[in-house]
Design a protein around this motif. Structure first.
Motif, PDB file in Angstrom:
ATOM      1  N   PHE A   1       0.839  -1.194   0.000  1.00 39.75           N
ATOM      2  CA  PHE A   1       0.000   0.000   0.000  1.00 39.75           C
ATOM      3  C   PHE A   1       0.875   1.245   0.000  1.00 39.75           C
ATOM      4  O   PHE A   1       1.808   1.369   0.799  1.00 39.75           O
ATOM      5  CB  PHE A   1      -0.907   0.001   1.238  1.00 39.75           C
ATOM      6  N   PRO A   2       0.597   2.211  -0.893  1.00 38.54           N
ATOM      7  CA  PRO A   2       1.442   3.412  -1.007  1.00 38.54           C
ATOM      8  C   PRO A   2       1.185   4.411   0.129  1.00 38.54           C
ATOM      9  O   PRO A   2       0.146   5.056   0.178  1.00 38.54           O
ATOM     10  CB  PRO A   2       1.033   3.998  -2.361  1.00 38.54           C
ATOM     11  N   LEU A   3       2.135   4.517   1.025  1.00 42.02           N
ATOM     12  CA  LEU A   3       2.023   5.485   2.112  1.00 42.02           C
ATOM     13  C   LEU A   3       2.335   6.880   1.581  1.00 42.02           C
ATOM     14  O   LEU A   3       3.000   7.043   0.557  1.00 42.02           O
ATOM     15  CB  LEU A   3       2.997   5.121   3.231  1.00 42.02           C
ATOM     16  N   PHE A   4       1.851   7.902   2.259  1.00 36.51           N
ATOM     17  CA  PHE A   4       2.161   9.271   1.841  1.00 36.51           C
ATOM     18  C   PHE A   4       2.356  10.146   3.072  1.00 36.51           C
ATOM     19  O   PHE A   4       1.935   9.816   4.180  1.00 36.51           O
ATOM     20  CB  PHE A   4       1.065   9.836   0.929  1.00 36.51           C
ATOM     21  N   ASP A   5       3.020  11.267   2.859  1.00 36.09           N
ATOM     22  CA  ASP A   5       3.258  12.233   3.933  1.00 36.09           C
ATOM     23  C   ASP A   5       2.928  13.621   3.399  1.00 36.09           C
ATOM     24  O   ASP A   5       2.544  13.763   2.220  1.00 36.09           O
ATOM     25  CB  ASP A   5       4.716  12.138   4.427  1.00 36.09           C
ATOM     26  N   PRO A   6       3.035  14.663   4.212  1.00 36.80           N
ATOM     27  CA  PRO A   6       2.639  16.009   3.768  1.00 36.80           C
ATOM     28  C   PRO A   6       3.365  16.539   2.539  1.00 36.80           C
ATOM     29  O   PRO A   6       2.928  17.529   1.943  1.00 36.80           O
ATOM     30  CB  PRO A   6       2.943  16.872   4.999  1.00 36.80           C
ATOM     31  N   ALA A   7       4.450  15.876   2.132  1.00 38.09           N
ATOM     32  CA  ALA A   7       5.218  16.389   0.999  1.00 38.09           C
ATOM     33  C   ALA A   7       5.002  15.583  -0.286  1.00 38.09           C
ATOM     34  O   ALA A   7       5.520  15.966  -1.337  1.00 38.09           O
ATOM     35  CB  ALA A   7       6.708  16.407   1.350  1.00 38.09           C
ATOM     36  N   THR A   8       4.257  14.482  -0.218  1.00 36.30           N
ATOM     37  CA  THR A   8       4.128  13.607  -1.383  1.00 36.30           C
ATOM     38  C   THR A   8       2.758  13.740  -2.044  1.00 36.30           C
ATOM     39  O   THR A   8       1.789  14.161  -1.405  1.00 36.30           O
ATOM     40  CB  THR A   8       4.348  12.139  -0.982  1.00 36.30           C
ATOM     41  N   PRO A   9       2.655  13.368  -3.327  1.00 33.59           N
ATOM     42  CA  PRO A   9       1.359  13.404  -4.013  1.00 33.59           C
ATOM     43  C   PRO A   9       0.374  12.408  -3.397  1.00 33.59           C
ATOM     44  O   PRO A   9       0.769  11.419  -2.778  1.00 33.59           O
ATOM     45  CB  PRO A   9       1.705  13.020  -5.452  1.00 33.59           C
ATOM     46  N   ILE A  10      -0.901  12.672  -3.596  1.00 31.12           N
ATOM     47  CA  ILE A  10      -1.975  11.799  -3.120  1.00 31.12           C
ATOM     48  C   ILE A  10      -2.749  11.313  -4.344  1.00 31.12           C
ATOM     49  O   ILE A  10      -3.245  12.120  -5.131  1.00 31.12           O
ATOM     50  CB  ILE A  10      -2.921  12.541  -2.169  1.00 31.12           C
ATOM     51  N   VAL A  11      -2.851   9.998  -4.494  1.00 30.38           N
ATOM     52  CA  VAL A  11      -3.537   9.425  -5.646  1.00 30.38           C
ATOM     53  C   VAL A  11      -4.944   8.991  -5.230  1.00 30.38           C
ATOM     54  O   VAL A  11      -5.112   8.182  -4.313  1.00 30.38           O
ATOM     55  CB  VAL A  11      -2.766   8.223  -6.223  1.00 30.38           C
ATOM     56  N   LEU A  12      -5.924   9.535  -5.923  1.00 28.43           N
ATOM     57  CA  LEU A  12      -7.332   9.214  -5.657  1.00 28.43           C
ATOM     58  C   LEU A  12      -7.919   8.561  -6.899  1.00 28.43           C
ATOM     59  O   LEU A  12      -7.915   9.138  -7.984  1.00 28.43           O
ATOM     60  CB  LEU A  12      -8.103  10.492  -5.320  1.00 28.43           C
ATOM     61  N   LEU A  13      -8.422   7.348  -6.747  1.00 28.96           N
ATOM     62  CA  LEU A  13      -8.998   6.588  -7.860  1.00 28.96           C
ATOM     63  C   LEU A  13     -10.515   6.556  -7.719  1.00 28.96           C
ATOM     64  O   LEU A  13     -11.047   6.234  -6.654  1.00 28.96           O
ATOM     65  CB  LEU A  13      -8.449   5.157  -7.863  1.00 28.96           C
ATOM     66  N   VAL A  14     -11.223   6.895  -8.812  1.00 27.96           N
ATOM     67  CA  VAL A  14     -12.684   6.940  -8.806  1.00 27.96           C
ATOM     68  C   VAL A  14     -13.200   5.994  -9.881  1.00 27.96           C
ATOM     69  O   VAL A  14     -12.914   6.162 -11.061  1.00 27.96           O
ATOM     70  CB  VAL A  14     -13.204   8.373  -9.070  1.00 27.96           C
ATOM     71  N   LEU A  15     -13.986   4.991  -9.460  1.00 27.87           N
ATOM     72  CA  LEU A  15     -14.474   3.959 -10.374  1.00 27.87           C
ATOM     73  C   LEU A  15     -15.987   3.858 -10.309  1.00 27.87           C
ATOM     74  O   LEU A  15     -16.571   3.813  -9.223  1.00 27.87           O
ATOM     75  CB  LEU A  15     -13.869   2.591 -10.019  1.00 27.87           C
TER      76      LEU A  15
ATOM     77  N   LYS B   1      -3.664  13.705  -7.359  1.00 26.32           N
ATOM     78  CA  LYS B   1      -3.590  13.118  -8.700  1.00 26.32           C
ATOM     79  C   LYS B   1      -4.808  12.215  -8.822  1.00 26.32           C
ATOM     80  O   LYS B   1      -4.842  11.129  -8.237  1.00 26.32           O
ATOM     81  CB  LYS B   1      -2.293  12.335  -8.888  1.00 26.32           C
ATOM     82  N   VAL B   2      -5.804  12.682  -9.558  1.00 30.52           N
ATOM     83  CA  VAL B   2      -7.070  11.968  -9.667  1.00 30.52           C
ATOM     84  C   VAL B   2      -7.064  11.087 -10.921  1.00 30.52           C
ATOM     85  O   VAL B   2      -6.692  11.533 -12.007  1.00 30.52           O
ATOM     86  CB  VAL B   2      -8.263  12.949  -9.728  1.00 30.52           C
ATOM     87  N   VAL B   3      -7.468   9.843 -10.740  1.00 33.54           N
ATOM     88  CA  VAL B   3      -7.684   8.927 -11.862  1.00 33.54           C
ATOM     89  C   VAL B   3      -9.160   8.542 -11.788  1.00 33.54           C
ATOM     90  O   VAL B   3      -9.588   7.904 -10.831  1.00 33.54           O
ATOM     91  CB  VAL B   3      -6.798   7.676 -11.755  1.00 33.54           C
ATOM     92  N   GLN B   4      -9.944   8.966 -12.784  1.00 32.72           N
ATOM     93  CA  GLN B   4     -11.397   8.778 -12.684  1.00 32.72           C
ATOM     94  C   GLN B   4     -11.994   8.182 -13.945  1.00 32.72           C
ATOM     95  O   GLN B   4     -11.738   8.631 -15.060  1.00 32.72           O
ATOM     96  CB  GLN B   4     -12.085  10.112 -12.368  1.00 32.72           C
ATOM     97  N   GLN B   5     -12.821   7.174 -13.727  1.00 33.89           N
ATOM     98  CA  GLN B   5     -13.600   6.582 -14.809  1.00 33.89           C
ATOM     99  C   GLN B   5     -14.929   7.329 -14.918  1.00 33.89           C
ATOM    100  O   GLN B   5     -15.637   7.498 -13.931  1.00 33.89           O
ATOM    101  CB  GLN B   5     -13.878   5.110 -14.520  1.00 33.89           C
ATOM    102  N   CYS B   6     -15.243   7.799 -16.121  1.00 32.29           N
ATOM    103  CA  CYS B   6     -16.486   8.538 -16.369  1.00 32.29           C
ATOM    104  C   CYS B   6     -17.180   7.948 -17.593  1.00 32.29           C
ATOM    105  O   CYS B   6     -16.545   7.323 -18.440  1.00 32.29           O
ATOM    106  CB  CYS B   6     -16.212  10.013 -16.654  1.00 32.29           C
ATOM    107  N   ARG B   7     -18.463   8.198 -17.692  1.00 33.88           N
ATOM    108  CA  ARG B   7     -19.136   7.907 -18.946  1.00 33.88           C
ATOM    109  C   ARG B   7     -18.563   8.825 -20.021  1.00 33.88           C
ATOM    110  O   ARG B   7     -18.163   9.951 -19.739  1.00 33.88           O
ATOM    111  CB  ARG B   7     -20.631   8.144 -18.806  1.00 33.88           C
TER     112      ARG B   7
END
Length: 377
Positions: free
Chosen positions: A181-195, A224-230
């Protein structure tokens, strides 16, 4: 394909990702043991040309009955009857060792035809609660595989048929499970996946971009958002993210969704059984938004089962507003330890061996040759 020949297994699966992908996982496991695989599906399978592309495929007519007018139900019954005779013709042609239904409209006429012809049969129930079709079919098949430990809506006196296998997932998710699991801290990017599932979910396209736009600027620049959309929603979703200064990778379908899961710090998704199985095999923490338009509320029950393990959180559609979601995301991203604990719980819940367990069940059915004709009522 394997050069051994232990006979033919027919898999019946409707043409959505939630049905086709589990069937594909089991097909690979059976093929490796020496079985020839035949797929019976519908016209929707065309949306997934890469899935089971190397398997002989037959398409039949099928349609659902729930939520339709009397006239529409009459038309659907006609389709199901036609599909029954189509399936019976295909089954007589290939003479399978066993026939397995993975859900979708095509499973019903195919399993009925198989049982009427005396073939050994099994069904796989993907959700916590049995659907109407599987409640009926469970009485006439030899074995019933379940995705969840504590299934609901099971007809009485069927305990001897039930086998908990879990929900099969494709090998790409088993490979993704190897990634920590990718850990993160206040200085790193945050990856949000939307399915939104294989058919997309408009409510996620309407709410998630607005919610993320409400986040503190310090969080937005790290997202950094990765999102599946119609497909029809891509332009408006992209414009909202651009206006908010949020980096976003948008698509109507992701071939490499397993990689995106392994890289995600948090997932927002519907609560289909296949999605939940993939999340737990990879070990993803998630906010689930169950689809509320089904009479049996099966996604809500799936989501609550997921939540009860500590793997994530549930937001019903009536509570799924931009403001509410923003508050949840801001809280979770502000406490990475919560996401780490949820990821560990998710991983513990996953059943990476589900396809092998279901293949074992089917192989045992296939050891016995075709039974004599028997009544299906």
């Amino acid at each position: 394909m394997n050069n051994l020949d232990l006979g033919t297994i027919v898999l019946a699966a409707g043409g959505t990702g939630g049905h086709i992908f589990p069937a594909e996982a089991v097909a690979r496991a059976l093929d490796s043991r020496g079985y020839k695989i035949i797929l019976i599906t519908d016209k929707l399978k065309a949306r997934f040309p890469g899935a089971l592309s190397d398997v002989d495929t037959y398409k039949i007519n099928a349609s659902g009955l729930v939520g339709k007018s009397v006239f529409q139900k009459i038309l659907s019954l006609k389709e199901l009857c036609f599909g029954f005779f189509q399936a019976r013709g295909y089954l007589n042609k290939v003479c399978p060792k066993a026939v397995v239904g993975f859900g979708g409209y095509v499973s019903f006429p195919t399993i009925l035809a198989a049982r009427a012809a005396g073939y050994r049969c099994a069904i796989h129930e993907q959700n916590v609660i049995f659907g109407c079709a599987n409640r009926f079919l469970s009485r006439i098949v030899d074995k019933v595989a379940t995705s969840f430990m504590n299934s609901q809506g099971v007809p009485k006196n069927l305990d001897s048929k039930l086998v908990y296998t879990g929900m099969p997932v494709r090998s790409i998710f088993l490979n993704a499970r190897k990634t920590p699991f990718p850990l993160f801290d206040p200085a790193t990017p945050i990856v949000l996946l939307v399915l939104g599932g294989s058919q997309g979910a408009r409510i996620l396209s309407q709410v998630v971009p607005k919610a993320l736009s409400l986040l503190d600027k310090k969080l937005k620049v790290r997202l950094k958002v990765v999102q599946q959309c119609r497909a029809e929603d891509l332009a408006i979703v992209r414009s909202i993210y651009n206006a908010a200064g949020i980096s976003a990778n948008l698509a109507s379908f992701f071939e490499n969704v397993s990689i995106h899961m392994s890289e995600a710090n948090l997932v927002i998704a519907r609560a289909g059984a296949s999605t939940i199985a993939e999340l737990t095999v990879v070990g993803c923490p998630a906010i689930l938004v169950p689809y509320g338009g089904m009479a049996d509320h099966h996604q809500s029950l799936n989501a609550r089962a997921f939540e009860s393990t500590g793997a994530g959180w549930v937001l019903p559609e009536e509570e799924f507003t931009a403001s509410c979601l923003k508050d949840h995301i801001q809280l979770l991203l502000g406490k990475p330890s919560l996401l780490k604990i949820a990821a560990e719980s998710s991983r513990k819940t996953g059943r990476p061996d589900a396809a092998l367990r279901l293949a074992d069940l089917i192989s045992k059915l296939g050891v016995t040759d075709k039974k004599g004709p028997r009544s299906i009522v």
